[in-house]
Design an enzyme around this catalytic site. Structure first.
Site, PDB file in Angstrom:
ATOM      1  CG  ASP A 114      35.440  40.657  26.205  1.00  0.00           C
ATOM      2  OD1 ASP A 114      36.080  39.610  25.981  1.00  0.00           O
ATOM      3  OD2 ASP A 114      34.577  40.756  27.089  1.00  0.00           O
TER       4      ASP A 114
ATOM      5  CB  SER B 172      32.426  36.205  31.803  1.00  0.00           C
ATOM      6  OG  SER B 172      32.860  35.445  30.712  1.00  0.00           O
TER       7      SER B 172
ATOM      8  CG  HIS C  64      36.392  38.827  29.398  1.00  0.00           C
ATOM      9  ND1 HIS C  64      35.088  38.955  28.978  1.00  0.00           N
ATOM     10  CD2 HIS C  64      36.418  37.696  30.163  1.00  0.00           C
ATOM     11  CE1 HIS C  64      34.368  37.957  29.468  1.00  0.00           C
ATOM     12  NE2 HIS C  64      35.152  37.175  30.195  1.00  0.00           N
TER      13      HIS C  64
HETATM   14  N1  GSH Z   1      42.298  33.710  30.207  1.00  0.00           N
HETATM   15  C1  GSH Z   1      41.574  33.085  31.274  1.00  0.00           C
HETATM   16  C2  GSH Z   1      40.160  32.877  30.810  1.00  0.00           C
HETATM   17  C3  GSH Z   1      39.274  32.936  31.951  1.00  0.00           C
HETATM   18  C4  GSH Z   1      38.842  34.343  32.241  1.00  0.00           C
HETATM   19  O1  GSH Z   1      39.099  35.307  31.551  1.00  0.00           O
HETATM   20  N2  GSH Z   1      38.127  34.420  33.348  1.00  0.00           N
HETATM   21  C5  GSH Z   1      37.483  35.648  33.694  1.00  0.00           C
HETATM   22  C6  GSH Z   1      36.018  35.355  33.786  1.00  0.00           C
HETATM   23  S1  GSH Z   1      35.403  34.573  32.298  1.00  0.00           S
HETATM   24  C7  GSH Z   1      37.957  36.142  35.056  1.00  0.00           C
HETATM   25  O2  GSH Z   1      37.245  36.872  35.701  1.00  0.00           O
HETATM   26  N3  GSH Z   1      39.154  35.737  35.485  1.00  0.00           N
HETATM   27  C8  GSH Z   1      39.647  35.980  36.816  1.00  0.00           C
HETATM   28  C9  GSH Z   1      40.126  37.365  37.122  1.00  0.00           C
HETATM   29  O3  GSH Z   1      40.361  38.165  36.180  1.00  0.00           O
HETATM   30  O4  GSH Z   1      40.266  37.690  38.322  1.00  0.00           O
HETATM   31  C10 GSH Z   1      42.206  31.745  31.597  1.00  0.00           C
HETATM   32  O5  GSH Z   1      42.620  31.068  30.672  1.00  0.00           O
HETATM   33  O6  GSH Z   1      42.232  31.418  32.794  1.00  0.00           O
END
Ligand code: GSH
Length: 278
Positions: free
Chosen positions: A223, A145, A256
């Protein structure tokens, strides 16, 4: 440098370190996986850049990359996604400030004092890894991402540095999407011409034929950010125009999350190994 954690993992070691960063002007944490027998022949390094809201631990604990990295003899280095600490500027949303450094050098206040993740990843962190661990100078880069964007711009801006680059659900054209526009306006100011310097599509369009390196992108078609923020087909189109060796794989049903990354990380490690271990 201070070791915070160490765990045996697939006959190698998973470690977490804290160090004072001169470039970022704050204390930083990174994680590293050292494959078994790593001191016998210095292994190559794969840098992993994480996405919004992450630190060095998301990939370390969720992707399950260590088994194959141990088998292939590859060091994994997981930096944080932004500068950290009480002195470091932050913003309300999850997509600006801490956890959202976008791997660039900020020029605007209040960000410019600490937000220099590009210089940190280009110079300071690799020098630290080289001096503290017995690794070879061959390296590759990957990310997810915002970190996919980071991996792609690191590779595009530093021809000859990385043997190969890969990404999961990368933000390939930040200057055209809400996440990128919000961050770039804050970090770089209103002149959108300056933003092109940090945009994979723009950088690839301006690249020389001799700069191209093998590139692999995986994207889940379920995604939630695909249509609004990611659209990897835009980069695939530039790659086609430039004859850049990019493979874009659309993975049916994947979202995602790190479940998607865990499903395909082995392919990415084997892809990089082909080029790193030549
Ligand atoms: N839905 C998340 C959006 C952020 C998101 O999806 N982050 C991804 C990278 S863009 C991620 O890897 N999140 C941490 C994880 O899943 O461990 C939020 O609002 O915090």
């Amino acid at each position: 440098m201070e070791m915070l954690e160490e765990h045996r993992c697939f006959e190698g070691w998973q470690q977490r370190w804290r160090h004072d960063s001169t470039v970022l002007n704050c204390t930083m944490t990174f994680s590293i996986f050292l494959p078994p027998h790593y001191s016998a022949t210095p292994p190559p390094v794969l840098y992993w850049l994480s996405g919004l809201t992450c630190n060095d631990e998301n990939f370390t604990t969720k992707a399950g990359a260590q088994r194959v990295a141990a088998e292939l003899g590859i060091v994994l280095v997981m930096p944080d996604t932004s500068p950290r600490g009480d002195d470091v500027a932050d913003a309300e949303g999850y997509d600006l400030g801490k956890g959202a450094g976008f791997y660039l050098n900020a020029t605007e206040q209040p960000w410019a004092a600490h937000y220099r993740m590009y210089d940190y990843l280009r110079d300071e962190l690799p020098a630290l890894i080289q001096s503290q661990f017995k690794v070879s100078d061959r390296c590759a880069i990957s990310g997810h991402s915002m970190g996919g964007h980071g991996a792609l711009i690191m590779a595009l801006k530093n021809p000859g540095r990385y043997t190969s680059v890969s990404a999961f659900a990368p933000i390939v054209n930040p200057i055209q999407v809400p996440w990128g526009q919000k961050a770039f306006r804050a970090y770089l100011g209103d002149d959108a011409q300056q933003w092109r310097e940090w945009d994979s599509c723009a950088l690839m369009l301006e690249s020389n034929e001799t700069d191209a390196i093998p590139t692999l992108i995986d994207q889940g078609d379920n995604d939630q950010f695909l249509a609004d923020q990611l659209q990897p087909a835009r980069l695939a189109e530039v790659a086609r125009q430039k004859s850049w060796p990019l493979t874009l794989r659309i993975q049916s049903g994947y979202d995602h999350s790190y479940f998607f990354i865990a499903a395909f990380i082995e392919d990415h490690l084997r892809f990089h190994a082909q080029h790193l271990l030549k």
